[in-house]
Design a protein around this motif. Sequence first.
Motif, short mmCIF file in Angstrom:
data_model
loop_
_atom_site.label_atom_id
_atom_site.label_comp_id
_atom_site.label_asym_id
_atom_site.label_seq_id
_atom_site.Cartn_x
_atom_site.Cartn_y
_atom_site.Cartn_z
N LEU A 1 0.77 -1.21 0.06
CA LEU A 1 -0.05 -0.04 -0.06
C LEU A 1 1.01 1.35 -0.02
N SER A 2 1.83 1.27 0.81
CA SER A 2 2.72 2.58 0.95
C SER A 2 3.49 2.65 -0.37
N VAL A 3 3.97 1.65 -1.25
CA VAL A 3 4.49 1.94 -2.18
C VAL A 3 3.65 2.67 -3.17
N LEU A 4 2.41 1.90 -3.60
CA LEU A 4 1.46 2.36 -4.57
C LEU A 4 1.24 3.85 -4.12
N VAL A 5 0.71 3.97 -2.77
CA VAL A 5 0.42 5.54 -2.44
C VAL A 5 1.44 6.56 -2.86
N PHE A 6 2.67 6.04 -2.39
CA PHE A 6 3.94 6.89 -2.69
C PHE A 6 3.78 7.25 -4.08
N VAL A 7 4.30 6.25 -5.03
CA VAL A 7 4.45 6.39 -6.45
C VAL A 7 3.18 7.33 -7.05
N ILE A 8 1.94 6.80 -6.76
CA ILE A 8 0.76 7.39 -7.39
C ILE A 8 0.71 8.84 -6.98
N SER A 9 1.07 9.18 -5.85
CA SER A 9 0.66 10.66 -5.40
C SER A 9 1.81 11.43 -6.10
N ARG A 10 3.03 10.94 -6.22
CA ARG A 10 4.25 11.72 -6.82
C ARG A 10 3.87 11.87 -8.29
N LEU A 11 3.21 10.70 -8.87
CA LEU A 11 3.22 10.94 -10.49
C LEU A 11 2.07 11.75 -10.65
N SER A 12 0.97 12.19 -9.88
CA SER A 12 -0.01 12.71 -10.10
C SER A 12 0.28 13.97 -10.20
N PRO A 13 -0.53 14.84 -11.18
CA PRO A 13 -0.21 16.40 -11.17
C PRO A 13 -0.66 17.22 -9.90
N GLY A 14 0.14 18.34 -9.76
CA GLY A 14 -0.04 19.00 -8.54
C GLY A 14 1.24 19.54 -7.88
N ASP A 15 1.28 20.47 -7.18
CA ASP A 15 2.39 21.29 -6.78
C ASP A 15 2.67 21.19 -5.34
N PRO A 16 3.51 20.30 -4.94
CA PRO A 16 3.67 20.33 -3.37
C PRO A 16 4.24 21.57 -2.83
N LEU A 17 4.79 22.45 -3.51
CA LEU A 17 5.34 23.64 -3.05
C LEU A 17 4.37 24.48 -2.46
N VAL A 18 3.23 24.46 -3.35
CA VAL A 18 1.97 25.39 -2.79
C VAL A 18 1.53 25.10 -1.50
#
Lengths: 333, 337
Positions: A18-35
Amino acid sequence: MLKWGKKLLFFLFYLFLLSVLVFVISRLSPGDPLVSYYGERAEKMDAQEREWAENRLGLRDPIPVQYVRWLENALQGDFGISYKYKMDAAEVIRGRIGNTLLLGGSGFLLIFFLALWLGVFCAWYEGRWVDRAICSLGTVTSCIPEFWLSLVFILIFAVNLKWLPSSGAYSVGKAEDVGDRLWHLILPLSIVVMTHLWYYAYMIRNKLLEEVRADYVLLAKSKGLKRSKVMVKHCLRNVMPSYFSIMAIAVPHILGGTYIVETVFSYPGIGTLSYESARYKDYNLLMLLCILSGALVLLCNLAAQAINERIDPRLKAGEFLKEPGVEDEGRGV
Amino acid sequence: MPGLLEVNHLSISFFTPRGEVEAVRDVSFSLNAGEVLAVVGESGCGKSVLCKGIMKLLPPIARIKSGSICINGTDITGYGERDMQRLRGKLFSMVFQDPMSVLNPTMTIGAQIGEAVKVHQPRIAKKELTEKVIGFMELVGIDKPEERMKMYPHQFSGGMRQRSVMATALAGNPKILFADEPTTALDVTIQAQILDLLRDVQKKLGTATVFVSHDLGVVARVADRVAVMYAGKIVETGTVEEVYYDPRHPYTWGLMRALPAFSKGQDYLYAIPGMLPTLIDPPKGDAFACRNEYALAIDYREEPPLFPITDTHYAATWLLDKRAPRITAPVRRWKDE
């Protein structure tokens, strides 16, 4: 012991997956963490500033490297800081989880007992107009999505009638006021209960109707037992094992509903937090929330399995061989 | 003096979507205290429906269409569920066909027997209840009742379960026991034990019994009187001696010839040709006519009344009419065996 060891191993394995999946998906999906970290300022940054900021948050490394770093820290109990709240993700969750437990927990308990009662009620009046009316109404309410029903309820009870508050967990400055908290709980709680109740009540009703047609009911009746006794002592008893295990699985189901309802009502709980963290790429918070929710789902499924094995005497196969006096048949064939 | 149980012209129908199934048609019989009446007939002839109908244990689609049921002269035909609850267990109770499914799988045997005691003595002390349960388990021949009362039905064999069902049925000290094919689901050696037990207990307690079976051989062991049922009707009734030594109805002959003992020394077992007519719109005249080698023309047109042979022996066949040809029963007399 071996069985539980195996289960624990699977439990950890699934969490890892689960952690791998969520980690990868969240980072590949569009959006800006800096915001989420720098707020509006992130939009005015030039490329150099962005690079510096991303390096600082460790977002420039390849995803596997980021994951390993995250895992190493997580195994030591450090789940990182929340970008938005600038404090430990665990700390952020600790501040909110009580609200969710209050909403989800009371929702779950209400659903548990109301479904039981409603199921027995409908089975008792099987085929009569009350039963048919409740069945149709229940099908409708369980099919309406939570977010839509929430909006309709807000419109009716908060906007038009002004009876109930439309959002939040308490009025400003009244965080300690129990009455005020309950006041704010009414709308979200009734949505959670309404949208989930029938699913379980219907299950009880149908299982009971199967049971009242079983042969053992004839014997119970021919003893002279009252119908209510036959229903509760005999039929319900046979339904309870499956009800317990279903309700164990229902925990994540109801919790999922709570998340959505929280979001609509801006109720400061885990649900709103999950939504925000996913929407604004608050990676560390999102990871921890997913791990916690995932662990809960897995634990509930394990509990369901254990309950099932424990409660029905027939499932304890092999045990009767140990009972004395069964092998020697003697007179009692 | 009225009998313990008097059933007069009772008709019970199931109102199904496909039509009205006339499961019991115009059945009359009486049962005296301490007596064993056997109801015999092939599967689907309405024996079970008759018993369950008297105890009002049938599903709601079944209705008593006409006739009356009297207990000690009191008409209980119109009794509702609440009144019936008071009678069940205490006045009459029932032993069912399949002991595998009539016991609640999630309750201990002791609890299930105890429940039957408790229904009619709600304030019984726990210790006394346990003693009573043990007493009933001993009565039906279950060894080590103290241990076994804590066991679940799945830990019991078929025979022990049927004994437990009997204990439950007897726990309310009923005046009448309906035994609905109590041995059908058991294997042969255990059948004999259960039959003996039934007879023993019946003698010991003096419980009047309606014993339902499709096996005339079994019936001979336990019954005082016999009623032969076909297609929802009683076609012949009499004492065991009368029906066995002097059967008059062709259907009774058929049942007797179908016993393996009667086919001794022959190449094949006899079977009554054909099958039961459907009970949705039963045929006109005698329902057995089309399977009857001795059918007369009138059988297809008019239903035969019950002709008296003796005070206790009746048969519903036109062969007993004065104008009918004499036919000797095609069964060797039971005595010759």
